[in-house]
Design a protein around this motif. Structure first.
Motif, PDB file in Angstrom:
ATOM      1  N   ALA A  11       1.184   5.542  -4.692  1.00  0.00           N
ATOM      2  CA  ALA A  11       1.574   6.554  -5.860  1.00  0.00           C
ATOM      3  C   ALA A  11       1.892   5.954  -7.132  1.00  0.00           C
ATOM      4  CB  ALA A  11       2.848   7.263  -5.135  1.00  0.00           C
ATOM      5  N   THR A  12       2.321   4.671  -6.975  1.00  0.00           N
ATOM      6  CA  THR A  12       2.565   4.154  -8.021  1.00  0.00           C
ATOM      7  C   THR A  12       1.158   3.514  -8.799  1.00  0.00           C
ATOM      8  OG1 THR A  12       4.595   2.976  -7.269  1.00  0.00           O
ATOM      9  CG2 THR A  12       3.376   1.890  -9.056  1.00  0.00           C
ATOM     10  N   THR A  13       0.101   3.208  -8.001  1.00  0.00           N
ATOM     11  CA  THR A  13      -1.139   2.882  -8.499  1.00  0.00           C
ATOM     12  C   THR A  13      -1.583   3.904  -9.522  1.00  0.00           C
ATOM     13  OG1 THR A  13      -1.488   1.465  -6.474  1.00  0.00           O
ATOM     14  CG2 THR A  13      -3.369   2.076  -7.915  1.00  0.00           C
ATOM     15  N   LEU A  14      -1.606   4.990  -8.794  1.00  0.00           N
ATOM     16  CA  LEU A  14      -2.122   6.343  -9.329  1.00  0.00           C
ATOM     17  C   LEU A  14      -1.320   6.728 -10.590  1.00  0.00           C
ATOM     18  CD1 LEU A  14      -3.177   8.686  -6.259  1.00  0.00           C
ATOM     19  CD2 LEU A  14      -4.701   7.137  -7.712  1.00  0.00           C
ATOM     20  N   MET A  15      -0.049   6.454 -10.617  1.00  0.00           N
ATOM     21  CA  MET A  15       0.660   6.851 -11.827  1.00  0.00           C
ATOM     22  C   MET A  15       0.455   5.792 -12.917  1.00  0.00           C
ATOM     23  SD  MET A  15       3.008   8.917 -12.415  1.00  0.00           S
ATOM     24  CE  MET A  15       3.426   9.358 -14.360  1.00  0.00           C
ATOM     25  N   VAL A  16       0.106   4.600 -12.704  1.00  0.00           N
ATOM     26  CA  VAL A  16      -0.436   3.770 -13.847  1.00  0.00           C
ATOM     27  C   VAL A  16      -1.594   3.968 -14.160  1.00  0.00           C
ATOM     28  CG1 VAL A  16      -0.898   1.183 -14.210  1.00  0.00           C
ATOM     29  CG2 VAL A  16       1.015   1.666 -12.619  1.00  0.00           C
ATOM     30  N   LEU A  17      -2.714   4.282 -13.137  1.00  0.00           N
ATOM     31  CA  LEU A  17      -3.921   4.874 -13.848  1.00  0.00           C
ATOM     32  C   LEU A  17      -3.917   5.977 -14.546  1.00  0.00           C
ATOM     33  CD1 LEU A  17      -5.944   3.947 -10.571  1.00  0.00           C
ATOM     34  CD2 LEU A  17      -6.186   2.583 -12.612  1.00  0.00           C
ATOM     35  N   GLY A  18      -3.188   6.791 -14.277  1.00  0.00           N
ATOM     36  CA  GLY A  18      -3.110   7.942 -15.475  1.00  0.00           C
ATOM     37  C   GLY A  18      -4.083   9.519 -14.828  1.00  0.00           C
ATOM     38  N   ASP A  19      -3.881  10.158 -15.908  1.00  0.00           N
ATOM     39  CA  ASP A  19      -4.543  11.657 -15.580  1.00  0.00           C
ATOM     40  C   ASP A  19      -6.154  11.516 -15.365  1.00  0.00           C
ATOM     41  OD1 ASP A  19      -4.179  11.034 -18.314  1.00  0.00           O
ATOM     42  OD2 ASP A  19      -5.095  12.574 -18.891  1.00  0.00           O
ATOM     43  N   GLU A  20      -6.861  10.673 -15.950  1.00  0.00           N
ATOM     44  CA  GLU A  20      -8.237  10.382 -15.683  1.00  0.00           C
ATOM     45  C   GLU A  20      -8.602   9.607 -14.673  1.00  0.00           C
ATOM     46  OE1 GLU A  20     -10.094  10.032 -19.554  1.00  0.00           O
ATOM     47  OE2 GLU A  20      -9.219  11.944 -20.267  1.00  0.00           O
ATOM     48  N   ALA A  21      -8.323   8.249 -14.911  1.00  0.00           N
ATOM     49  CA  ALA A  21      -8.692   7.362 -13.893  1.00  0.00           C
ATOM     50  C   ALA A  21      -8.022   7.479 -12.586  1.00  0.00           C
ATOM     51  CB  ALA A  21      -8.362   6.023 -14.355  1.00  0.00           C
ATOM     52  N   GLY A  22      -6.649   7.951 -12.558  1.00  0.00           N
ATOM     53  CA  GLY A  22      -6.052   8.306 -11.310  1.00  0.00           C
ATOM     54  C   GLY A  22      -6.764   8.898 -10.196  1.00  0.00           C
ATOM     55  N   PRO A  23      -7.083  10.524 -10.537  1.00  0.00           N
ATOM     56  CA  PRO A  23      -7.912  11.302  -9.854  1.00  0.00           C
ATOM     57  C   PRO A  23      -9.482  10.763  -9.504  1.00  0.00           C
ATOM     58  CG  PRO A  23      -6.765  12.558 -11.452  1.00  0.00           C
ATOM     59  CD  PRO A  23      -6.549  11.137 -11.769  1.00  0.00           C
ATOM     60  N   ALA A  24      -9.926   9.806 -10.106  1.00  0.00           N
ATOM     61  CA  ALA A  24     -11.237   9.590  -9.690  1.00  0.00           C
ATOM     62  C   ALA A  24     -10.986   8.094  -8.750  1.00  0.00           C
ATOM     63  CB  ALA A  24     -11.895   8.726 -11.352  1.00  0.00           C
ATOM     64  N   PHE A  25     -10.044   7.411  -9.020  1.00  0.00           N
ATOM     65  CA  PHE A  25      -9.832   6.522  -7.900  1.00  0.00           C
ATOM     66  C   PHE A  25      -9.420   7.276  -6.792  1.00  0.00           C
ATOM     67  CE2 PHE A  25      -6.857   3.832  -5.816  1.00  0.00           C
ATOM     68  CZ  PHE A  25      -7.499   2.414  -5.693  1.00  0.00           C
ATOM     69  N   ALA A  26      -8.540   8.214  -6.697  1.00  0.00           N
ATOM     70  CA  ALA A  26      -8.112   8.873  -5.190  1.00  0.00           C
ATOM     71  C   ALA A  26      -9.492   9.439  -4.731  1.00  0.00           C
ATOM     72  CB  ALA A  26      -7.107  10.085  -5.572  1.00  0.00           C
ATOM     73  N   GLU A  27     -10.160  10.068  -5.430  1.00  0.00           N
ATOM     74  CA  GLU A  27     -11.367  10.627  -4.855  1.00  0.00           C
ATOM     75  C   GLU A  27     -12.387   9.811  -4.438  1.00  0.00           C
ATOM     76  OE1 GLU A  27     -12.818  13.043  -8.223  1.00  0.00           O
ATOM     77  OE2 GLU A  27     -11.063  14.478  -7.878  1.00  0.00           O
ATOM     78  N   LYS A  28     -12.556   8.500  -5.169  1.00  0.00           N
ATOM     79  CA  LYS A  28     -13.578   7.564  -4.706  1.00  0.00           C
ATOM     80  C   LYS A  28     -12.983   6.993  -3.308  1.00  0.00           C
ATOM     81  CE  LYS A  28     -15.184   2.923  -5.875  1.00  0.00           C
ATOM     82  NZ  LYS A  28     -15.173   1.882  -7.036  1.00  0.00           N
ATOM     83  N   LEU A  75      -0.956  -7.223  -1.918  1.00  0.00           N
ATOM     84  CA  LEU A  75      -2.093  -8.152  -2.622  1.00  0.00           C
ATOM     85  C   LEU A  75      -3.173  -7.210  -2.219  1.00  0.00           C
ATOM     86  CD1 LEU A  75      -0.920 -11.613  -1.803  1.00  0.00           C
ATOM     87  CD2 LEU A  75      -0.689 -10.391  -3.965  1.00  0.00           C
ATOM     88  N   ARG A  76      -3.516  -6.604  -1.140  1.00  0.00           N
ATOM     89  CA  ARG A  76      -4.537  -5.822  -0.625  1.00  0.00           C
ATOM     90  C   ARG A  76      -4.805  -4.489  -1.828  1.00  0.00           C
ATOM     91  NH1 ARG A  76      -5.365  -1.166   1.882  1.00  0.00           N
ATOM     92  NH2 ARG A  76      -3.215  -1.318   3.000  1.00  0.00           N
ATOM     93  N   ILE A  77      -3.631  -3.841  -1.851  1.00  0.00           N
ATOM     94  CA  ILE A  77      -3.737  -2.762  -2.799  1.00  0.00           C
ATOM     95  C   ILE A  77      -4.024  -3.345  -4.505  1.00  0.00           C
ATOM     96  CG2 ILE A  77      -2.473  -0.741  -3.545  1.00  0.00           C
ATOM     97  CD1 ILE A  77      -1.285  -0.653  -0.954  1.00  0.00           C
ATOM     98  N   SER A  78      -3.343  -4.316  -4.809  1.00  0.00           N
ATOM     99  CA  SER A  78      -3.593  -4.800  -6.049  1.00  0.00           C
ATOM    100  C   SER A  78      -5.152  -5.161  -6.291  1.00  0.00           C
ATOM    101  CB  SER A  78      -2.693  -6.070  -6.195  1.00  0.00           C
ATOM    102  OG  SER A  78      -1.469  -5.962  -6.137  1.00  0.00           O
ATOM    103  N   LYS A  79      -5.805  -5.753  -5.396  1.00  0.00           N
ATOM    104  CA  LYS A  79      -7.212  -5.980  -5.606  1.00  0.00           C
ATOM    105  C   LYS A  79      -7.882  -4.792  -5.791  1.00  0.00           C
ATOM    106  CE  LYS A  79     -10.896  -8.936  -3.297  1.00  0.00           C
ATOM    107  NZ  LYS A  79     -11.208  -9.782  -2.431  1.00  0.00           N
ATOM    108  N   LEU A  80      -7.651  -3.878  -4.535  1.00  0.00           N
ATOM    109  CA  LEU A  80      -8.264  -2.540  -4.590  1.00  0.00           C
ATOM    110  C   LEU A  80      -8.084  -1.821  -5.910  1.00  0.00           C
ATOM    111  CD1 LEU A  80      -9.764  -0.494  -2.472  1.00  0.00           C
ATOM    112  CD2 LEU A  80      -7.496   0.623  -2.292  1.00  0.00           C
ATOM    113  N   SER A  81      -7.203  -1.964  -6.509  1.00  0.00           N
ATOM    114  CA  SER A  81      -7.139  -1.106  -7.846  1.00  0.00           C
ATOM    115  C   SER A  81      -7.287  -2.109  -9.197  1.00  0.00           C
ATOM    116  CB  SER A  81      -5.567  -0.903  -7.911  1.00  0.00           C
ATOM    117  OG  SER A  81      -4.459  -1.717  -8.051  1.00  0.00           O
ATOM    118  N   ASP A  82      -7.593  -3.373  -8.816  1.00  0.00           N
ATOM    119  CA  ASP A  82      -8.074  -4.269 -10.157  1.00  0.00           C
ATOM    120  C   ASP A  82      -6.799  -4.353 -10.881  1.00  0.00           C
ATOM    121  OD1 ASP A  82     -10.837  -4.604  -9.355  1.00  0.00           O
ATOM    122  OD2 ASP A  82     -11.367  -2.531 -10.393  1.00  0.00           O
ATOM    123  N   GLY A  83      -5.665  -4.511 -10.304  1.00  0.00           N
ATOM    124  CA  GLY A  83      -4.194  -5.025 -11.106  1.00  0.00           C
ATOM    125  C   GLY A  83      -3.637  -3.829 -11.566  1.00  0.00           C
ATOM    126  N   ALA A  84      -3.961  -2.682 -11.224  1.00  0.00           N
ATOM    127  CA  ALA A  84      -3.261  -1.440 -11.744  1.00  0.00           C
ATOM    128  C   ALA A  84      -1.891  -1.413 -11.018  1.00  0.00           C
ATOM    129  CB  ALA A  84      -3.734  -0.097 -11.563  1.00  0.00           C
TER     130      ALA A  84
END
Length: 341
Positions: free
Chosen positions: A293-310, A107-116
């Motif tokens: 890893a699942t979170t970033l896979m859902v976010l994709g090739d643009e939003a994923g790297p941005a989320f990881a860097e943030k 649930l913590r990671i769900s909230k962090l990723s806004d549901g991704a």
């Protein structure tokens, strides 16, 4: 005409450990054993001078993993999680501290990723044929997808002490975090047995600790995301690290030439369609690497790297570009990369 491709489910992580074994039994060497758990394989390796410990540790590991499975599997009808999923809307169930902790972290990671990342996506995973209900050969209708989307939402799950509650007809699926948690539990068991130098792997999710003989880090190969091949893309050198990879190119079905990935975006109710082929994450523990890893896979090739860097996540992305691939990594990941020999 629908074409269904069935694959032995190689771990979503798609990681290969590179071991160097010594030849002298009196010197420390890498020993270990393999087994089956959670519908996939596991591998335990550690540095030791006493091979007899294999038979001592094997039943301890197997019993531990059976317990994790009994707590968190959706494939076992009387598991704790299955009993929670069977509750009516508004139901609550007292569960083990372990299950309560994993759901809390999810649930913590769900909230962090806004549901991704959303462990209530299970009904949609099942609808698309990637859950315990079995494979399908035809994509579900928009009406069925939208009907189930109403049941998805991590905000409807709560944890108070060891009690899990849901406000609606939610179905929790921990497959994107449970293998990583199992890896961490086995790692803790090894450390309780006085083992500090080890590599634990379940379904491709890993945790490395200490060093191999020769005082070398563990070297882990990240597989190239080419269907039908098992080539090494890059190698990372790690110690005291959890490692997980998520990819969309081995577990899918095809209908009329269109490929449907097993990774479902909880926000749309449909398989991902972006250009990210795989992502590898390094974290201090494996459960978090698994979920991210699942979170970033859902976010994709643009939003994923941005989320990881943030969020300062060590992540390595392999992105489709025409008929080939390009790599992208965060600064936190770069120091782990090694040359491929």
């Amino acid at each position: 005409m629908a074409v269904v491709k069935h694959y032995l489910k190689w771990p979503a992580a798609l990681l290969l450990a590179v071991f160097v074994l010594s030849g002298c039994s009196r010197e420390p060497e890498v020993i270990g054993f393999n087994g089956m758990t959670m519908g996939t394989t596991y591998s335990i390796r550690w540095v030791d001078t006493d091979e007899s410990r294999i038979e001592t540790l094997r039943p301890l590991v197997d019993n531990l993993l059976k317990e994790v499975n009994q707590q968190m599997s959706t494939y076992i009808e009387d598991s704790e999680l299955s009993r929670f999923n069977a509750l009516p809307a508004g139901g609550s169930l007292e569960v083990s501290p372990q299950l309560a902790d994993v759901v809390t972290q999810a649930l913590r990671i769900s909230k962090l990723s806004d549901g991704a990342f959303d462990v209530t996506v299970g009904p949609l995973v099942n609808l698309w044929g990637f859950g315990p209900d079995g494979r399908i050969i035809k994509a579900p209708s928009d009406e069925k997808i939208e009907g189930l989307r109403a049941e998805v939402g991590y905000q409807n799950i709560s944890v108070e002490g060891n009690a899990l509650s849901k406000s609606g007809h939610q179905y929790v699926d921990l497959s994107a975090i449970a293998k990583g948690y199992g890896v961490d539990e086995v790692a803790a068991l090894l450390e309780q047995q006085g083992i500090k130098d080890y590599l634990v792997e379940i379904g491709g999710e890993l945790r490395a600790s200490g060093l191999k003989p020769g005082k070398e880090d563990w070297r882990i190969a990240i597989e190239s995301p080419v269907a039908g091949e098992r080539d090494v893309e890059r190698v990372v050198s790690v110690s005291d690290t959890g490692i997980a990879t998520s990819g969309d190119y081995r577990n899918y079905f095809e209908e009329n030439g269109q490929r449907f990935s097993h990774t479902i975006d909880p926000r749309t109710g449909r398989p991902i369609t972006h250009k990210l082929a795989s992502v590898t994450v390094l974290r201090p523990n494996c459960y978090e690497a698994d979920a991210l890893a699942t979170t970033l896979m859902v976010l994709g090739d643009e939003a994923g790297p941005a989320f990881a860097e943030k969020h300062g996540i060590a992540a390595f992305f392999i992105i489709k570009q025409g008929e080939s691939f390009v790599e992208r990594s965060t600064p936190e990941f770069d120091s782990f990369l090694q040359e491929v020999n």
